[in-house]
Design an enzyme around this catalytic site. Structure first.
Site, short mmCIF file in Angstrom:
data_model
loop_
_atom_site.label_atom_id
_atom_site.label_comp_id
_atom_site.label_asym_id
_atom_site.label_seq_id
_atom_site.Cartn_x
_atom_site.Cartn_y
_atom_site.Cartn_z
N GLU A 180 0.88 5.92 18.19
CA GLU A 180 1.45 5.97 19.23
C GLU A 180 0.71 5.85 20.49
O GLU A 180 0.93 6.46 21.50
CB GLU A 180 2.67 7.15 19.32
N GLU A 372 7.26 5.23 10.89
CA GLU A 372 7.59 6.26 11.08
C GLU A 372 9.18 6.11 11.41
O GLU A 372 9.39 5.29 12.24
CB GLU A 372 6.95 7.04 12.17
#
Ligand code: BG6
Length: 485
Positions: A180, A372
């Protein structure tokens, strides 16, 4: 063009679709100081992502033992195998390999752990997908260098990447550089080892750190290809589509601009250069990013695929009065009145997954990997009627089914999706709030927020459900929805 969910039609998932789960070292391994591991930035965030880092961490904190994956990985891999996983996304704790980060020689005992784990996965028919830096770095690099704001971190990161990529040559094919990467904008210590909140941090420092990470990511991509041309190297972005709150053109422009804050990271990784819109953003915000002579060339080493996490979408509005914030995955933004929320206030939007898959594919024409996705919930352990314990987590099954059906729609739209790894496939310590009680797993771990518990593992109802999804390569999803009509 069909805008409805096309349920009940043929299963679109390709034969080789990589079904599996995802974990991160600092959230599952524990063994915080074992076998020579150094402290990491994740160890210091004892109160969660937005807490003040505790340096050095003192006393009890959940991640110190986490779910003890370090010692129990064999048992856990056996459970993943039972579910039929084809891939497990893991991360390597940089501080196990280079405890301080700036050493020249790696810690052999740290490498030996990943040798054992990766071999166990391969023997179980599970392909490892490895993130090099999942929200952690050696704490020493944050303390002594100020984290990624210091250019020397590129060299240290490359040394670490070189060590593990050579060690696992031929064993690991899929690599991700930074987890991320766009979230450093919202939580600078969590993403980059930079002290202070996002608001307090000088934007020059922040974007310089981002630049260093982007250069490091591109340099690792080149290095990985040089070490083994078979390597597939991707970037990893927190993917949250931004919708305009209304059809007002002002809201649309606001949404475009908010979206670009994250897309910027994908743009550099996929196109090999800074996008034109950043020039204006930097000028208007008085930001100067220092490029070294070689940087433009290094950035040209673009990724093989784009990976992203997906939990929620957000809205944007230019109207201050309508600016009702929703809590979210590190970043928070305007609430969407059409969506329900999780117990932690994360907005649930399965169709947003179809949208972002299309958006990223239209933009980059690169394969995508959903690395995810999942629902954090309070689970209750109950009798399973057979003398054992389980969790009746139908809410999690519903969440996953709805998201996977939308991923299927995107595949039908023509998007190339490599795989899906369910976040926290085994319960682990949450990143934002540092809780055990925010559970994502299909495997329950008996550990509580206060550290009590036996570490025993139990299969939840979703365990058997996901096993069926994988065994049928997604076919059971459409069968289930057809049956419920
Ligand atoms: C992502 C992270 O932000 O979301 C994970 O990559 C994290 O590390 C996951 O755990 C879920 O967030 P949380 O805060 O519920 O653990």
């Amino acid at each position: 063009m069909n805008t409805k969910t096309n349920r009940g039609t043929m299963n679109p998932f390709p034969e080789r679709f990589l079904w599996g789960g995802a974990v991160a070292a600092n959230q599952c391994e524990g063994a915080a100081r074992e076998d020579g591991k150094g402290l990491s930035t994740a160890d210091a965030l004892t109160g969660g992502v937005f807490g003040e880092p505790q340096i050095p961490p003192r006393g009890f904190y959940l991640k110190k033992e986490a779910i003890d994956f370090y010692h129990r990985y064999r048992e856990d891999v056996a459970l993943f195998r039972e579910m039929g996983f084809r891939v497990l996304r893991i991360s390597i704790a940089w501080a196990r390999i280079f405890p301080k980060g700036d050493e020249t020689e790696p810690n052999e005992a740290g490498l030996a752990f990943y040798d054992r784990l990766i071999d166990e996965l391969l023997e179980s028919g599970i392909q490892p997908l490895v993130t090099l830096s999942h929200y952690e770095m050696p704490l020493h690099l944050a303390e002594a260098y100020g984290g990624w704001a210091d250019r020397r971190l590129i060299e240290y990161f490359l040394r670490y990447a070189d060590t593990v990529m050579r060690r696992y040559k031929g064993k690991v094919r899929y690599w991700l550089t930074f987890n991320e990467i766009n979230m450093i904008l919202h939580a600078p210590f969590n993403g980059g080892g930079i002290r202070g909140t996002a608001e307090e941090t000088d934007k020059n420092v922040l974007y310089q750190a981002i630049h260093h990470q982007l250069v490091a990511s591109a340099a690792v991509t080149a290095l990985g290809h040089e070490i083994d041309p078979e390597n597939q190297i991707g970037c990893m972005i927190a993917g949250s589509p931004i919708y305009p709150l209304t059809c007002s053109p002002d809201d649309m422009i606001e949404a475009m601009q908010k979206d670009r804050q994250s897309l910027f990271f994908g743009d550099v990784h996929a196109r090999g250069t800074y996008p034109a819109y950043m020039k204006r953003y930097f000028e208007e915000n008085g930001i100067t990013v220092k490029f070294e002579e070689e940087d433009e060339q290094i950035l040209k080493n673009t990724v093989d695929f784009i990976s992203f996490s997906y939990y929620m979408s957000y809205c944007a509005t230019a109207d201050e009065k309508k600016n009702v914030q929703s809590r979210g995955n590190i970043m928070s933004a305007v609430k969407n009145p059409y969506l329900k929320e999780s117990e932690w206030g994360w907005q649930i939007d399965p169709k947003g997954l179809r949208y972002i898959l299309n958006q990223l594919y239209d933009r980059y024409q690169l394969p995508l990997f959903i690395v995810e996705n999942g629902l954090g919930a309070n689970d209750i352990l109950t009798e399973d009627g057979k003398g054992g314990l389980t969790v009746e987590d139908d809410y999690r099954i519903d969440y996953m089914r709805e998201h996977l059906l939308q991923a299927a729609e995107a595949v039908r739209d023509g998007v190339e999706v490599l795989g899906y790894t369910a976040w926290g496939c085994i319960d682990l310590v949450s990143n934002t709030s540092n809780q055990m009680s925010k559970r994502y797993g299909m495997i329950y771990v008996d550990r509580n927020d206060d550290g009590s518990g036996t570490f025993e593992r139990y299969r939840k109802k979703s365990f058997y459900w996901y096993r069926d999804v994988i065994h049928t390569n997604g076919e059971s999803l459409t069968e289930e929805t057809a049956a419920s009509k």
